[in-house]
Design an enzyme around this catalytic site. Structure first.
Site, short mmCIF file in Angstrom:
data_model
loop_
_atom_site.label_atom_id
_atom_site.label_comp_id
_atom_site.label_asym_id
_atom_site.label_seq_id
_atom_site.Cartn_x
_atom_site.Cartn_y
_atom_site.Cartn_z
CB VAL A 134 -0.71 0.03 1.23
CG1 VAL A 134 -1.79 1.10 1.09
CG2 VAL A 134 -1.81 -1.23 1.05
CG HIS A 135 2.43 2.27 -4.25
ND1 HIS A 135 1.82 3.33 -4.50
CD2 HIS A 135 1.65 1.51 -5.13
CE1 HIS A 135 0.60 2.85 -5.44
NE2 HIS A 135 0.76 0.87 -5.12
CB ALA A 136 2.09 7.68 -1.78
#
Length: 108
Positions: free
Chosen positions: A37-39
């Site tokens: 879950v990246h930006a």
């Protein structure tokens, strides 16, 4: 806690009843995408959560965060293989769970 069922996509739905009329919905999911879950995916997840009146909390490991706060979600540092739980409580929890489940299944 009563198990309602598990779908083929790996998401489990539960209903928990406490103190009479309080009902919550919970989704469990194992992160399968490589970046976790990246930006960008966190932003889309938060935007999905913000569409609803219900209280939505995401848990990763022993850490809980308000899923309507981008900073809170990003600081969880969720990676591929991590197990997350999302708990939804409120008047539109069924609709929120359906939308979050769809997003998780397609993107995370």
């Amino acid at each position: 806690m009563v198990t309602l069922g598990q779908d083929n996509d790996g998401l489990s739905e539960y209903s928990a009843c406490t103190k009479g009329s309080i009902v919550m919905r919970k989704l469990d999911h194992t992160v399968s995408n490589v970046p976790g879950v990246h930006a960008m995916s966190a932003n889309q997840l938060v935007n999905t959560a913000q569409q609803f009146k219900s209280s939505i909390v995401i848990t990763s490991g022993m850490t809980m965060a308000n899923m309507k706060s981008l900073f809170s979600v990003v600081t969880l540092g969720i990676k591929k293989g991590d197990k997350i739980s999302i708990t939804v409580n409120g008047s539109d929890e069924d609709t929120a769970v359906d939308a979050l489940k769809e997003y998780l299944n397609e993107n995370i």
